[in-house]
Design an enzyme around this catalytic site. Structure first.
Site, short mmCIF file in Angstrom:
data_model
loop_
_atom_site.label_atom_id
_atom_site.label_comp_id
_atom_site.label_asym_id
_atom_site.label_seq_id
_atom_site.Cartn_x
_atom_site.Cartn_y
_atom_site.Cartn_z
N ARG A 10 -2.87 30.73 -10.18
CA ARG A 10 -3.69 29.88 -11.04
C ARG A 10 -4.79 30.71 -11.70
NH1 ARG A 10 -7.99 25.99 -10.20
NH2 ARG A 10 -8.24 26.75 -8.07
N ASN A 20 -6.82 37.05 -9.43
CA ASN A 20 -5.39 37.35 -9.44
C ASN A 20 -5.01 38.54 -10.30
OD1 ASN A 20 -4.66 35.30 -7.65
ND2 ASN A 20 -4.60 33.77 -9.27
N ARG A 70 2.58 26.76 -16.29
CA ARG A 70 2.30 25.57 -15.48
C ARG A 70 1.45 24.58 -16.29
NH1 ARG A 70 -0.98 26.46 -10.01
NH2 ARG A 70 0.30 28.35 -10.08
N SER A 81 -0.43 23.46 -3.83
CA SER A 81 0.57 24.50 -4.05
C SER A 81 1.96 23.90 -4.15
CB SER A 81 0.53 25.52 -2.90
OG SER A 81 -0.68 26.23 -2.89
N GLN A 106 2.21 34.42 -1.73
CA GLN A 106 0.86 34.24 -2.23
C GLN A 106 0.33 35.62 -2.65
OE1 GLN A 106 -1.04 30.38 -0.73
NE2 GLN A 106 -1.13 31.77 1.00
N ARG A 161 -11.27 33.65 34.03
CA ARG A 161 -10.85 34.46 32.89
C ARG A 161 -9.61 35.30 33.24
NH1 ARG A 161 -13.53 36.33 28.22
NH2 ARG A 161 -15.37 35.18 28.90
#
Length: 226
Positions: A10, A20, A70, A81, A106, A161
């Site tokens: 996008r 991007n 898009r 997405s 991605q 632990r």
């Protein structure tokens, strides 16, 4: 087996404007995912970038991907997405033959390796799964949560632990690779569903770029890689 790759990218990014296509280790961030997809041996039916931004689509074309414009309605802050993926897959199917699997990458994960993609595709095929997500193994993490300033241990008992190596293995979704059958997306509206399998990646390949500090960290790793 016909496998396509879809990389949504996008135009808007509030955390890191222009993320991007911002250069990282000499190439736009998006370019790394495109080249990894092109260099994989299992993606054999095309690499596509879906974006609302002409500048991003120009970068996609320059590095060898096919462009999918898009609609603005699928590029808002509230669009998912899955909305972008469905539009992209429907566009591809209109102009192509039957698709067996879609690889969703991605572009915020620039350090994955082409063989990670191939191993993920081979795993979903061999296990006859409907969808797959990439993960990082968490073998030695002691996880806490805090509610109203009161801390609680989640995956271990702090009073007794355990050794780190004795903790049960957990998996962190790293957001790098998803693989799914188109019908799975169309029927459920989700990239994941049906029989789901996991593909584990190492810590270095699992790194993501979401903010300026991530950008600097990933670039320093990439500069030191052969």
């Amino acid at each position: 087996m016909r496998v396509v790759c879809v990389i949504p990218a996008r135009g808007g990014s509030k955390g890191l404007p222009g993320k991007n296509i911002k250069l990282i280790n000499g190439k736009p961030l998006l370019a790394w995912s495109i080249l990894q997809a092109i260099n994989s041996s299992t993606i054999n039916a095309g690499v596509y970038v879906s974006s609302d931004c002409q500048e991003i689509l120009a970068v996609a074309k320059e590095y060898g991907a096919q462009e999918i414009l898009r609609p603005d309605s699928l590029a808002t802050d509230t669009a998912s997405s899955e909305d972008a993926l469905r539009h992209a897959v429907e566009t591809i199917i209109k102009n192509d033959e039957k698709i067996d699997y879609v690889v969703f990458l991605q572009c915020t994960s620039p350090i994955r390796r082409p063989d990670d993609i191939d191993k993920a595709v081979n795993k979903i095929s061999q296990t006859q799964s409907d969808s797959l997500l990439s993960v990082q193994e968490l073998r030695d993490y002691f996880v806490w949560e805090c509610n109203d300033d009161i801390a609680h241990s989640l995956n271990f008992d702090y009073k007794n632990r355990q050794r780190r190596q004795d903790l049960p293995v957990r998996y962190l979704e790293n957001g790098s690779i998803y693989v799914f059958k188109p019908q799975q997306l169309f029927e459920s509206g989700n990239r994941l569903g049906g029989k789901i399998c996991l593909y584990a990646m190492d810590k270095i390949a699992s790194q993501q770029v979401d903010d300026p500090s991530d950008f600097e960290f990933c670039e320093s790793i990439m500069r030191g890689m052969p």
